[in-house]
Design a protein around this motif. Structure first.
Motif, PDB file in Angstrom:
ATOM      1  N   PHE A   1       0.846  -1.195   0.000  1.00  0.00           N
ATOM      2  CA  PHE A   1       0.000   0.000   0.000  1.00  0.00           C
ATOM      3  C   PHE A   1       0.881   1.246   0.000  1.00  0.00           C
ATOM      4  N   CYS A   2       0.590   2.177  -0.900  1.00  0.00           N
ATOM      5  CA  CYS A   2       1.349   3.428  -0.992  1.00  0.00           C
ATOM      6  C   CYS A   2       0.689   4.508  -0.139  1.00  0.00           C
ATOM      7  N   HIS A   3       1.418   5.018   0.826  1.00  0.00           N
ATOM      8  CA  HIS A   3       0.943   6.081   1.704  1.00  0.00           C
ATOM      9  C   HIS A   3       1.494   7.430   1.252  1.00  0.00           C
ATOM     10  N   ARG A   4       0.715   8.472   1.449  1.00  0.00           N
ATOM     11  CA  ARG A   4       1.255   9.818   1.272  1.00  0.00           C
ATOM     12  C   ARG A   4       2.162  10.128   2.466  1.00  0.00           C
ATOM     13  N   GLN A   5       3.376  10.542   2.159  1.00  0.00           N
ATOM     14  CA  GLN A   5       4.384  10.714   3.210  1.00  0.00           C
ATOM     15  C   GLN A   5       4.474  12.144   3.733  1.00  0.00           C
ATOM     16  N   TYR A   6       3.667  13.040   3.189  1.00  0.00           N
ATOM     17  CA  TYR A   6       3.650  14.438   3.644  1.00  0.00           C
ATOM     18  C   TYR A   6       5.073  14.987   3.722  1.00  0.00           C
ATOM     19  N   SER A   7       5.459  15.617   4.811  1.00  0.00           N
ATOM     20  CA  SER A   7       6.738  16.350   4.832  1.00  0.00           C
ATOM     21  C   SER A   7       7.967  15.465   4.903  1.00  0.00           C
TER      22      SER A   7
ATOM     23  N   SER B   1       5.421  17.903   0.182  1.00  0.00           N
ATOM     24  CA  SER B   1       4.401  17.184   0.937  1.00  0.00           C
ATOM     25  C   SER B   1       3.740  16.011   0.234  1.00  0.00           C
ATOM     26  N   ALA B   2       4.178  15.563  -0.923  1.00  0.00           N
ATOM     27  CA  ALA B   2       3.290  14.650  -1.657  1.00  0.00           C
ATOM     28  C   ALA B   2       3.967  13.459  -2.311  1.00  0.00           C
ATOM     29  N   LEU B   3       5.075  12.976  -1.738  1.00  0.00           N
ATOM     30  CA  LEU B   3       5.570  11.668  -2.150  1.00  0.00           C
ATOM     31  C   LEU B   3       4.588  10.604  -1.674  1.00  0.00           C
ATOM     32  N   VAL B   4       4.267   9.663  -2.560  1.00  0.00           N
ATOM     33  CA  VAL B   4       3.377   8.550  -2.228  1.00  0.00           C
ATOM     34  C   VAL B   4       4.151   7.259  -2.486  1.00  0.00           C
TER      35      VAL B   4
END
Length: 292
Positions: free
Chosen positions: A23-29, A170-173
């Motif tokens: 599962f790919c999560h958004r990693q934010y900062s 803010s938006a690496l997934v």
């Protein structure tokens, strides 16, 4: 999700439904630390110097006379968040270009370089700089130079801002395993399986305490110092730090990595509780010999 790695091998990996290892999560900062690595690669390539003024790289985005404090702002100060910037909240502003917004609607109470002050928009400008100087998207640049060697980030992406720039602050997934692989690369200071992919000096500085982050007036997890888009933590460690409890702790002395993805937005104590649990349950009990 919780994943732990020591000596390059996973020894704990737990997922709770509906999440799983792919599962790919958004990693934010946590994304900011990836931007830092990209800046270090461009420095290594000779495409920038850390003491370059940021305005000199974006003359096409400046509409009028630039205030003195912004004229002096360097890439290094942006990496260490010594910008002292004040920028309108981008998602409430009509300007779709966040770099243009930063360079034209920026005010500061004190000159840059005076002290640490968290500056997420500044990290977005650094991401745009990576894309301008590399001629590639942030993801493609990192994939070509780093990710493909790690056999990771094959299902990852970086979301886009309204004007088409990569959402670099803010938006690496990606998956927790992707985060662990990249953390391993950083904690090895630029090598992977014996191959050097990046110069060691930049990463050692990036993950060290370059500036004091103790601006809150009391001790907390984020008051141990700040490097180049990396946070320091107790135990001579550093960490990638994302909103809502997306966090990757790295402890070079113990060769330990801990990756956490969670949904704790609005619960400010979560990260400190995570660290306390790791310290009490793992760090204090590590041994270099197998248990009986």
């Amino acid at each position: 999700d919780v994943l732990m790695m020591r000596h390059g091998k996973l020894f704990t990996e737990e997922y709770w439904a509906p999440f799983h290892k792919d599962f790919c999560h958004r990693q934010y900062s946590q994304t900011k630390s990836f931007v830092s690595v990209a800046i270090g690669l461009l420095e290594e390539d000779g495409k920038l110097q850390l003491d370059d003024r940021i305005v000199d790289h974006f003359p096409e985005k400046i509409d009028s006379a630039v205030p003195e404090y912004l004229l002096r702002l360097t890439i290094r100060q942006m990496l260490t968040m010594e910008t002292c910037s004040k920028v309108p909240t981008w998602f409430k502003h009509t300007d779709p270009d966040r770099t243009h917004l930063y360079l034209n609607e920026n005010t500061a109470p004190i000159p840059s370089g005076m002290r640490f002050q968290y500056d997420s928009p500044g990290s977005q400008v650094l991401s745009s700089l990576v894309e301008k100087l590399s001629g590639q998207t942030l993801f493609d640049f990192l994939n070509q130079r780093i990710f493909r060697h790690l056999d990771a980030f094959q299902t990852a992406t970086i979301l886009k801002t309204p004007n088409g720039d990569s959402f670099g602050d803010s938006a690496l997934v990606c998956t927790p395993r992707d985060m662990a692989a990249f953390a391993r690369f950083v904690m090895n200071y630029g090598t992977w399986n014996g191959q050097r992919l990046m110069n060691e000096a930049y990463l050692r500085t990036a993950t060290s305490k370059v500036v004091d982050s103790h601006d809150s007036g009391f001790d907390d997890l984020e008051s141990c110092g700040y490097g180049y888009q990396f946070w320091r933590c107790p135990g001579n460690g550093f960490f990638f730090n994302g909103m809502g409890g997306q966090i990757t702790f790295c402890f070079p002395d113990q060769d330990l990595i801990c990756v956490i993805n969670s949904d704790n937005q609005g619960f400010g104590a979560a990260k400190a509780l995570f660290f306390a649990a790791i310290e009490d349950l793992v760090l204090d009990h590590l041994q270099n010999e197998p248990l009986p």
